[in-house]
Scaffold this active site. Structure first.
Site, PDB file in Angstrom:
ATOM      1  N   ASP A 126      -2.471 -65.283  48.055  1.00  0.00           N
ATOM      2  CA  ASP A 126      -1.687 -64.395  48.781  1.00  0.00           C
ATOM      3  C   ASP A 126      -1.344 -64.797  50.184  1.00  0.00           C
ATOM      4  O   ASP A 126      -0.786 -64.151  50.788  1.00  0.00           O
ATOM      5  CB  ASP A 126      -2.227 -63.115  48.604  1.00  0.00           C
ATOM      6  N   ASP A 168       0.976 -60.087  37.509  1.00  0.00           N
ATOM      7  CA  ASP A 168      -0.277 -59.611  38.426  1.00  0.00           C
ATOM      8  C   ASP A 168      -1.203 -59.116  38.008  1.00  0.00           C
ATOM      9  O   ASP A 168      -1.230 -58.761  36.753  1.00  0.00           O
ATOM     10  CB  ASP A 168       0.408 -58.870  39.569  1.00  0.00           C
TER      11      ASP A 168
END
Length: 722
Positions: free
Chosen positions: A516, A451
């Site tokens: 997301d 990430d």
């Protein structure tokens, strides 16, 4: 592929496209053509075919492969540079052409002896995909430093019929938001200075001509294979054509070249197609598939993936996680990924980034027992990291506050309570490699979710210089180092969802987290934009909870699963608390994905819309004539119908001389909403046995009937040529 260089011309040809440059003596090559395949014959010379207009320079200055500033070219320049305020104008008066192996590649070396620089432009045309790649490097031949402000990776010529540019904006939870702008005499430009690919300014675009549709019309596309700052510009030229420049946006000082030093650009990946947006997408998909570096040398079937984030967030403890793993295996999951919250002191998003060892209060015996449990269930184990970031509240920061990117005299600016590590420092990169390597060496961890959750600000290196491009190169180097040490490990690129998706990071990774936002309605549009450039097998697409965490909307299991189905399917919910009916339905959808993933993740992808709230996509292979034989069709109704009777769906990829066996696919246990399908005999017949046999010409031109359905439902059909 063939190519031929005439005494005055350089030409590259692929299966369906051609590029032609004119080679006048003592100049940079002149752009003559890029478009559909033409015969390999020398055109007339450009200057001899266009009289000079009034009130112009006495020497014609057409667009070159590398237009330069200050010596007659008045448009956007591919290079802007100076030596301490001097030598600000460049002119390339020597051109050397070097053919390379493979033969479809050529290096054009341009020299300016006055300013003492050498610019090399590498061009390569792939025969099968029709993809043109360009990259540039600038060498300082002088004895003093050269300050480069801009160096295009490539300059492209667009035809006069170019009409619109389709680019992608967006934000966190809403990536690939299509923007369409009309090209005119006004300059079109997109720039990103966020230090990563970014959610809001994708480094690529598509240029369309009049009459372009998904399946018809001449289109051009370009994408910068780079995960940092970038810029692209389209400028109208006075012969009614356009130039398109794409490259890295350089922060002040990042292009400062010492004597003898060389600045290398990222790679520009470009293509054109006469088969509309879908033809262009097929070209980009083929190119990326050829460059992906899979463990073992080839892609294996994409394993069904469960990620713990929206199931647990930071509340990860061994017993709960084991229970989730058991529930995941029961519905058919093949890879279990432990997301954020597993490492030392990580109980929320305000602390612990940088302390990459298991949290003692959660995993007192380490991760070994959990990994063994997951493996015993027949699943691979994956782990989340955010290596490039650091929290001020962490053991690492307390020991090394100087390791964060920062500017002397400026306050630190946090985002999501975190700073950015200066991974260009060898000791920082070594620390991260050692921590990740220790975990991968101790346990059979086969997957990393990597990430990167913030933009770069106050991005100063330890010497105070700008560190944006250094950060990207250091990230690539760390990826490569980990892959070299653990070649069996796959890596996912995530950056607050879709903030780092590009051909550059995909030199090192194997999957991207598209967004997301897992809300299926939002995902329809996000995934549609994604597929313009990237193939579905790397597109992380998850079945989320019935009430989407990011939007609060609720959708049926069938719709959530159908939207996720064509990508790299995953699950992101607490499978422990599913009802028996929901668990059975999810298991059936997962099994259908396993049955279909070979079809979904190879071959062509076609997309389209019907102006009645319908979005569709199809997956299948094509024969030498471009006709499809086995097609999986997914139709999504996103809005209530505007019509009493649903419009038909023409399928342009089908062979008009063939017949197709057509059957609807509905996983066992799927609960279709009341009224989702009418009871017309045609649709009943699609669900019986092998379905119906229909004429390909009829389906291609008149279209496939669609059921009358509620919004947020899907209709999935398989068509097989007989």
């Amino acid at each position: 592929m063939t190519q031929k260089i005439f005494p005055e011309y350089l030409s590259l040809h692929s299966q369906n496209t051609s590029l032609v440059l004119e080679l006048p003596a003592g100049e940079a090559p002149i752009w003559r053509y890029w478009g559909p395949r033409i015969r390999d014959e020398a055109p007339h010379d450009l200057r001899g075919s266009r009289p000079l207009p009034s009130f112009m320079l006495d020497f014609d200055q057409p667009l070159t492969l590398a237009p330069s500033f200050g010596v007659g070219w008045l448009g956007q320049s591919a290079l802007l540079a100076h030596r301490n305020g001097q030598a600000f104008a460049q002119a390339f008066t020597q051109c050397d052409v070097h053919w390379e192996v493979p033969a479809q590649s050529v290096r054009v070396v341009l020299t300016d002896p006055v300013v003492a620089i050498e610019l090399t432009v590498h061009l390569s045309m792939d025969h099968s995909s029709d993809v043109l790649t360009l990259k540039s490097s600038l060498r300082n031949l002088g004895e003093t430093a050269l300050d480069v402000q801009w160096l295009a990776a490539g300059t492209l010529l667009l035809p006069a019929q170019a009409q619109n540019v389709r680019s992608y904006a967006g934000q966190h939870n809403h990536e690939f938001l299509l923007q369409t702008d009309k090209l005119s005499r006004s300059l079109w430009r997109r720039e990103s200075r966020r230090g990563r690919t970014s959610h809001d300014c994708f480094p690529g675009a598509v240029v369309t001509t009049e009459g372009t549709t998904e399946s018809m019309g001449l289109v051009y596309g370009a994408h910068l294979a780079w995960s940092g700052n970038h810029q692209q510009t389209i400028e109208w030229l006075h012969d009614a054509q356009y130039q398109w420049q794409v490259g890295e946006w350089l922060a002040p000082g990042e292009g400062l070249l010492a004597a003898g030093a060389t600045l290398h650009t990222p790679e520009l990946v470009a293509s054109c197609s006469s088969q509309g947006l879908n033809g262009l997408a097929a070209n980009f998909h083929a190119e990326l598939r050829a460059r992906l570096n899979w463990p073992g040398g080839q892609m294996r079937p994409r394993p069904v993936h469960l990620n713990t984030w929206e199931g647990f967030y930071f509340d990860v403890y061994p017993d709960k996680v084991k229970e989730l793993a058991t529930a995941a295996a029961a519905v058919g999951v093949e890879r279990f990924v432990l997301d954020d919250g597993w490492f030392h002191g990580r109980h929320h998003d305000r602390a612990a980034l940088g302390d990459w060892w298991p949290d003692e209060s959660k995993f007192p015996q380490g991760l070994g027992d959990l990994v063994a449990h997951v493996n015993a269930l027949g699943m691979e184990f994956g782990l989340w990291f955010e290596p490039e970031m650091i929290n001020p509240d962490s053991d690492l920061y307390r020991a090394h506050p100087d390791w964060a990117l920062q500017l002397a005299g400026r306050p630190l600016i946090t985002a999501r309570n975190q700073l950015v590590l200066d991974i260009a420092r060898p000791e920082v990169s070594d620390y991260l490699f050692e921590k990740i390597d220790a975990l991968l060496s101790a346990q059979p961890i086969r997957y990393i979710k990597w990430d990167h959750n913030r933009d770069l600000t106050t991005a100063g290196l330890h010497d105070g210089a700008a560190g944006y491009r250094a950060q990207v190169h250091a990230a690539y180097a760390l990826f490569a180092r980990i892959r070299a040490a653990h070649p069996e490990v796959e890596i996912e690129s995530c950056s607050g969802g879709g903030g780092r998706i590009d051909f550059g990071v995909l030199r090192h990774t194997h999957r991207v987290w598209t967004s997301d936002c897992i809300d299926a309605m939002s995902r329809v549009g996000i995934q549609r934009g994604f597929l313009q450039f990237f193939p579905p097998e790397i597109m992380g697409a998850h079945v989320g909870s019935a009430r989407a965490h990011t939007t609060g909307r609720t959708q049926s299991m069938a719709f959530r699963a159908a939207v996720a189905l064509p990508g790299h399917l995953g699950v992101e919910l607490d499978a422990r608390i599913l009802s028996d009916a929901d668990a059975a339905e999810l298991k059936a959808w997962i099994q259908m994905y396993k049955d279909l993933r070979d079809r979904l993740h190879h071959g062509h992808v076609w997309q389209g819309t019907i102006d009645d709230g319908i979005v569709w996509q199809a997956h299948g292979d094509v024969d030498a004539a471009g006709m499809a034989s086995d097609v999986l069709l997914l139709v999504y109704r996103t809005q209530p119908t505007h019509h009493r009777y649903s419009p038909r769906l023409p399928l342009p990829m089908l062979d008009t001389q063939a017949h197709y066996r057509v059957r609807q696919l509905v996983p066992a246990g799927t609960v279709l909403p009341t009224g989702a399908h009418n009871t017309a005999p045609f649709f009943d017949a699609l669900n019986v046995g092998d379905g119906m046999t229909l004429d390909g010409g009829w389906l291609r031109h008149a279209g496939l009937p669609l059921p009358r359905a509620q919004a947020e439902t899907a209709f999935i059909v398989q068509l097989t040529r007989v």
